[in-house]
Design a protein around this motif. Structure first.
Motif, PDB file in Angstrom:
ATOM      1  N   ASN A   1       0.848  -1.192   0.000  1.00 42.45           N
ATOM      2  CA  ASN A   1       0.000   0.000   0.000  1.00 42.45           C
ATOM      3  C   ASN A   1       0.883   1.242   0.000  1.00 42.45           C
ATOM      4  O   ASN A   1       1.647   1.471   0.940  1.00 42.45           O
ATOM      5  CB  ASN A   1      -0.900   0.029   1.238  1.00 42.45           C
ATOM      6  N   SER A   2       0.774   2.044  -1.032  1.00 40.07           N
ATOM      7  CA  SER A   2       1.556   3.270  -1.116  1.00 40.07           C
ATOM      8  C   SER A   2       0.745   4.455  -0.613  1.00 40.07           C
ATOM      9  O   SER A   2      -0.471   4.377  -0.421  1.00 40.07           O
ATOM     10  CB  SER A   2       1.997   3.527  -2.561  1.00 40.07           C
ATOM     11  N   CYS A   3       1.446   5.552  -0.406  1.00 37.87           N
ATOM     12  CA  CYS A   3       0.789   6.846  -0.204  1.00 37.87           C
ATOM     13  C   CYS A   3       1.622   7.891  -0.930  1.00 37.87           C
ATOM     14  O   CYS A   3       2.449   8.578  -0.329  1.00 37.87           O
ATOM     15  CB  CYS A   3       0.672   7.203   1.279  1.00 37.87           C
ATOM     16  N   HIS A   4       1.440   7.968  -2.240  1.00 41.77           N
ATOM     17  CA  HIS A   4       2.174   8.955  -3.026  1.00 41.77           C
ATOM     18  C   HIS A   4       1.710  10.349  -2.615  1.00 41.77           C
ATOM     19  O   HIS A   4       0.512  10.604  -2.494  1.00 41.77           O
ATOM     20  CB  HIS A   4       1.931   8.734  -4.512  1.00 41.77           C
ATOM     21  N   ILE A   5       2.679  11.239  -2.402  1.00 42.86           N
ATOM     22  CA  ILE A   5       2.365  12.593  -1.946  1.00 42.86           C
ATOM     23  C   ILE A   5       2.747  13.591  -3.032  1.00 42.86           C
ATOM     24  O   ILE A   5       3.892  13.648  -3.469  1.00 42.86           O
ATOM     25  CB  ILE A   5       3.112  12.914  -0.636  1.00 42.86           C
ATOM     26  N   HIS A   6       1.751  14.364  -3.470  1.00 45.95           N
ATOM     27  CA  HIS A   6       1.940  15.388  -4.496  1.00 45.95           C
ATOM     28  C   HIS A   6       2.090  16.751  -3.821  1.00 45.95           C
ATOM     29  O   HIS A   6       1.345  17.070  -2.888  1.00 45.95           O
ATOM     30  CB  HIS A   6       0.749  15.409  -5.454  1.00 45.95           C
ATOM     31  N   LEU A   7       3.027  17.554  -4.320  1.00 46.01           N
ATOM     32  CA  LEU A   7       3.327  18.830  -3.673  1.00 46.01           C
ATOM     33  C   LEU A   7       3.682  19.880  -4.719  1.00 46.01           C
ATOM     34  O   LEU A   7       4.400  19.595  -5.685  1.00 46.01           O
ATOM     35  CB  LEU A   7       4.499  18.653  -2.702  1.00 46.01           C
ATOM     36  N   SER A   8       3.175  21.097  -4.517  1.00 46.21           N
ATOM     37  CA  SER A   8       3.533  22.223  -5.374  1.00 46.21           C
ATOM     38  C   SER A   8       3.490  23.494  -4.543  1.00 46.21           C
ATOM     39  O   SER A   8       2.961  23.514  -3.427  1.00 46.21           O
ATOM     40  CB  SER A   8       2.581  22.340  -6.563  1.00 46.21           C
ATOM     41  N   LEU A   9       4.054  24.556  -5.107  1.00 44.65           N
ATOM     42  CA  LEU A   9       4.040  25.870  -4.464  1.00 44.65           C
ATOM     43  C   LEU A   9       3.357  26.876  -5.374  1.00 44.65           C
ATOM     44  O   LEU A   9       3.463  26.802  -6.600  1.00 44.65           O
ATOM     45  CB  LEU A   9       5.465  26.352  -4.171  1.00 44.65           C
TER      46      LEU A   9
END
Length: 457
Positions: free
Chosen positions: A267-275
């Motif tokens: 089970n993954s938890c890909h984390i997307h991030l931007s500014l």
């Protein structure tokens, strides 16, 4: 009743006035006051709504400080500076963040508010996951930016209740789908009653639900949510994770978010991030990457070995890192390349990096704090972005993600960088958490050992 006002996170969140009105009208009888602990779990109290309105709303509540100094089994363990027998296990304050007020549709008559933790003198508890993230968000704001994030949390569904799973020693559980149902509408239909209830409950709780889809492992699914500011995303993540288990339990089913349940995909938890800048404009690129984006990515990559403990906090987390598993083993980046630790996707307003290291057991506050701290370090120190990884990153000549909790623990605690970016109290606290986990695992005799050694050794 509720009304949409400027300042509410969504039009389905509760204002203080709306909460009070619902309590006065008898529409609410329970308010859950909670915070997120080291393990990413909600801890707190269920309060009678009238008592909450009259005695807690203005001042908050309190709870034992051992709640930030226990293991998964809630055992009091040694080694924590904030809480011990010698310190008397005193209180800390649950300081209400009324921005988080929400209804819980799957619990009729109930609302929830999430909290920051402070000491009795009002100073923040530095080791609290929410405080750690908020400190990094202050660093982001000082530079004129806002951090937006989304988490993709996978889980496995079983047609076995939690009680029966516990009683059986977690053997012979029945996956809700007996085959790989990745993107399969037919497979999703088998678990749609549960998925639909979770989606609708979370929408009613103020979250912007996108979709549900099948994943590779048996009974594995993912429910996606629209991105939001990083703090809102972390708050929603822990509420959703808790609620999904509650809803499954009520249906006689069970859900696990553990990083690696069996020898198949984890089970993954890909984390997307931007500014974004103060005007809401993207700063990572619009048609091409900006220099700031390159340096931010470089910082995330450069600090990844030091921060892996915050991305993968448990012994089990490291079973997920295997070649050809869609979980990364090499620290590199690439455009739309799912073999890399950092995958770049989108353009313009959607330009973002995806951290593929965290698993379903991650504490989102800690992981987001680590990504922001690392990224800002790269920006501040003008780090050069390494060459893009094209093709199969599993075969590339790149640094590796730490392969055990012990290695990640050592990298975290010995790093001058983690101590500079997070502070000694935080690093020492989460080093001790790793030590407790390692000691518990090393003292445990597993089924694997019995199968190999009971007769044949």
């Amino acid at each position: 009743m509720r009304e949409s006002k400027l300042g509410l996170r969504t039009d389905r969140h509760l204002s203080v006035a709306g909460l009070q009105s619902m309590i006065d009208n008898g529409d609410l009888d329970t308010v859950i006051v909670c915070f997120t602990d080291m393990q990413g779990r909600l801890q707190g109290k269920r309060m009678h709504a009238a008592y909450f309105r009259d005695h807690v709303l203005a001042h908050g509540s309190e709870g034992c400080n051992y709640l930030l100094a226990v293991d998964v089994d809630m055992n009091t363990v040694d080694g924590y500076a904030v809480s011990s027998w010698e310190r008397g296990y005193g209180d800390m304050i649950f300081s209400l963040d009324t921005d988080t007020l929400r209804l819980l549709p799957h619990q009729p008559g109930a609302a929830m508010v999430q909290c920051d933790l402070t000491w009795l003198d009002g100073s923040p508890v530095a080791q609290s996951p929410r405080t750690i993230l908020k400190n990094q968000l202050e660093q982001v704001a000082e530079r004129g930016y806002t951090a937006l994030a989304g988490t993709e949390l996978e889980f496995m569904i079983f047609d076995t209740s939690y009680a029966d799973a516990w009683q059986s020693g977690f053997h012979d559980l029945r996956p809700a789908v007996p085959y790989n149902g990745d993107y399969s509408i037919l497979a999703g239909s088998k678990v749609e009653p549960l998925l639909r209830e979770i989606r609708n409950a979370m929408y009613g709780a103020g979250m912007n639900v996108e979709s549900a889809k099948g994943e590779c492992n048996l009974g594995q699914q993912e429910i996606g949510f629209l991105y939001a500011d990083a703090l809102t995303t972390a708050d929603n993540h822990v509420v959703y994770k808790n609620a999904a288990k509650e809803i499954a339990a009520r249906r006689g089913q069970s859900i696990t978010f553990m990083a690696k349940y069996d020898e198949r995909e984890g089970n993954s938890c890909h984390i997307h991030l931007s500014l974004r800048d103060r005007d809401g404009k993207p700063v990572f690129g619009n048609g091409q990457r900006t220099e700031l984006y390159d340096r931010f990515i470089a910082g995330v990559l450069a600090t990844m070995p030091d921060f892996t403990l915050l991305y993968a906090p448990n012994v089990n987390s490291y079973k997920r890192f295997a070649d050809g598993s869609f979980a990364p083993t090499k620290i590199g980046w690439g455009y739309d390349n799912r073999t890399c630790a950092v995958r770049l996707v989108g353009d313009g307003l959607s330009a973002r990096l995806e951290n593929r290291v965290p698993g379903g057991d991650v504490n989102p506050y800690l992981a987001l704090a680590a990504m922001l701290a690392g990224g800002l370090y790269g920006v501040d120190h003008e780090l050069e972005l390494p060459a893009e990884t094209t093709g199969n990153a599993y075969d590339a000549d790149l640094p590796t993600v730490p392969q055990t909790l012990a290695r990640a623990r050592d990298a975290f605690t010995r790093s001058a960088l983690t101590r500079k970016l997070l502070g000694d109290p935080v690093v020492d606290h989460y080093t001790n958490m790793a030590d407790v986990e390692l000691a518990a695992f090393n003292a445990t005799v597993t089924d694997w050992e019995r199968r190999r050694s009971f007769e044949r050794m």
